[in-house]
Design an enzyme around this catalytic site. Structure first.
Site, mmCIF file in Angstrom:
data_model
loop_
_atom_site.group_PDB
_atom_site.id
_atom_site.type_symbol
_atom_site.label_atom_id
_atom_site.label_comp_id
_atom_site.label_asym_id
_atom_site.label_seq_id
_atom_site.Cartn_x
_atom_site.Cartn_y
_atom_site.Cartn_z
ATOM 1 N N LYS A 16 0.837 -1.212 0.000
ATOM 2 C CA LYS A 16 0.000 0.000 0.000
ATOM 3 C C LYS A 16 0.874 1.265 0.000
ATOM 4 C CE LYS A 16 -3.879 -2.295 1.018
ATOM 5 N NZ LYS A 16 -4.481 -2.885 -0.157
ATOM 6 N N THR A 62 10.416 -3.695 2.548
ATOM 7 C CA THR A 62 9.496 -4.648 3.156
ATOM 8 C C THR A 62 10.031 -6.065 2.959
ATOM 9 O OG1 THR A 62 7.157 -5.207 3.369
ATOM 10 C CG2 THR A 62 7.933 -4.784 1.137
ATOM 11 N N LYS A 66 14.388 -6.697 5.031
ATOM 12 C CA LYS A 66 14.733 -5.759 6.110
ATOM 13 C C LYS A 66 16.130 -6.021 6.679
ATOM 14 C CE LYS A 66 10.029 -4.488 7.291
ATOM 15 N NZ LYS A 66 8.982 -4.342 8.301
ATOM 16 N N ALA A 128 8.342 -12.427 18.935
ATOM 17 C CA ALA A 128 9.706 -11.930 19.121
ATOM 18 C C ALA A 128 10.416 -11.829 17.772
ATOM 19 C CB ALA A 128 10.463 -12.845 20.079
ATOM 20 N N ALA A 131 8.940 -7.234 13.916
ATOM 21 C CA ALA A 131 8.062 -6.137 14.348
ATOM 22 C C ALA A 131 8.258 -5.854 15.830
ATOM 23 C CB ALA A 131 6.603 -6.485 14.050
ATOM 24 N N ARG A 152 6.401 -18.078 21.408
ATOM 25 C CA ARG A 152 6.362 -19.539 21.273
ATOM 26 C C ARG A 152 7.761 -20.108 21.520
ATOM 27 N NH1 ARG A 152 4.364 -21.218 15.413
ATOM 28 N NH2 ARG A 152 6.304 -20.142 14.889
ATOM 29 N N LYS A 156 13.892 -16.836 22.359
ATOM 30 C CA LYS A 156 13.932 -15.590 21.568
ATOM 31 C C LYS A 156 13.333 -14.428 22.361
ATOM 32 C CE LYS A 156 12.693 -15.773 17.117
ATOM 33 N NZ LYS A 156 11.934 -16.336 15.955
ATOM 34 N N GLY A 243 -3.445 -2.910 12.686
ATOM 35 C CA GLY A 243 -2.210 -2.176 12.406
ATOM 36 C C GLY A 243 -2.290 -1.168 11.274
#
Ligand code: NDP
Length: 277
Positions: A16, A62, A66, A128, A131, A152, A156, A243
């Site tokens: 977007k 994106t 990254k 973790a 983001a 999970r 991390k 978000g």
């Protein structure tokens, strides 16, 4: 001459960012062109080199680039350093300045668009990954009562908590835990920064994790009422958000960084909002 910017990713069709930045350029009267660049997976550096050689001034980055952008940069901002990832680049001669605006965009959305303060609040971040890494420093700068990262893969979460604790000037308590450790704990804000929603799943959260008056914030956007937001609703939470505001705010931060003017985000958020039903 029209300045050139772009978002780079693979895939990139879904982005977007051109729509958002073109709208920002119109409302601020900036002369710029913003396009999508699809880079082959193993040619990030060459693709960015070519964009720069053609006069490109900056890029949003994106998935999955990254980390490649982190390696490509010559000058990393603290936000990018802690995140270990970059979502915006600015080109000036031989210099490649790098930022990560995801976290600051998230915090701006919560504070300014949703009117919810983080200071003194108990904050839970699920996940973790990239983001979360980007969000930790901006959240800590708001001075929450505590910050807990649940993941999970518990190691991390613990690793990120230790990293965040080091760069935490405010001395906020930061813990990394597993989902089974959430029994008996409750939070004023729960951010879902896992990618579980992208496959319509939700991590095993006890309903009691939401304190009275809590905000449940889904970082994914455009998916309506995700399983996480449904769970929050079952727990009686009425403050629900996704978000889309974070997306618009991180874009506005990049625009400000590139152009020196901060666009108003309201019209963009309204145009991209998918109702949470
Ligand atoms: P990553 O792939 O870096 O991290 C994903 C995280 O989700 C990991 O911690 C992983 O746990 C966890 N996870 C994935 N599936 C499950 C599951 N079924 N149960 C429990 N945990 C799970 O993703 P990102 O950090 O880049 O993105 C996270 C989310 O944030 C996505 O929904 C993305 O769309 C959104 N996002 C939104 C932005 C915006 O502007 N609004 C910007 C950036 C991201 P483990 O470590 O155990 O594998």
């Amino acid at each position: 001459m029209t300045d050139r910017y772009a978002v780079i990713g693979n895939p990139i069709e879904q982005s977007k960012s051109p729509l958002i930045h073109t709208a920002f350029a119109q409302v601020t009267g900036q002369d710029l062109a913003y396009t999508k660049v699809l880079s082959p997976l193993d040619e990030f550096g060459q693709t960015v080199d070519a964009f720069r050689a053609a006069g490109g001034r900056g890029m949003n980055v994106t998935a999955p680039f990254k980390l490649d952008a982190f390696a490509y940069a010559t000058d990393l901002a603290p936000s990018a350093q802690l995140a270990g990832a970059v979502n915006a680049l600015k080109f000036e001669g031989d210099k490649v300045f790098a930022e990560n605006f995801d976290g600051v965009g998230l915090v701006r959305d919560v504070l300014h668009n949703l009117g919810f303060q983080l200071q003194g609040r108990r904050v839970l971040v699920m996940g973790a990954g990239g983001a979360t890494r980007g969000a930790l420093l901006p959240i800590l700068m708001q001075g929450p009562a505590e910050l807990v990262i649940v993941n999970r893969t518990v190691a991390k979460a613990q690793e990120l908590a230790a990293l965040a604790q080091k760069s935490n000037a405010a001395g906020v308590s930061v813990r990394g835990i597993g989902y089974e450790d959430l029994q008996g704990e409750s939070f004023d804000v729960v951010f879902n920064a896992t990618s579980a929603s992208l496959t319509a799943q939700v991590p095993p959260l006890p309903l009691s994790v939401f304190a009275p008056g809590a905000l449940a914030y889904e970082l994914a956007y455009g998916k309506g009422l995700t399983p996480f937001l449904q769970l929050a609703q079952q727990a009686g939470v009425t403050r629900l958000a996704d978000g889309v505001g974070m997306l618009a705010e991180q874009a506005a931060e990049a625009f400000l960084w590139w152009r020196g003017v901060r666009p108003d985000t309201r019209a963009v958020i309204d145009s991209l909002t998918v109702p949470l039903v």
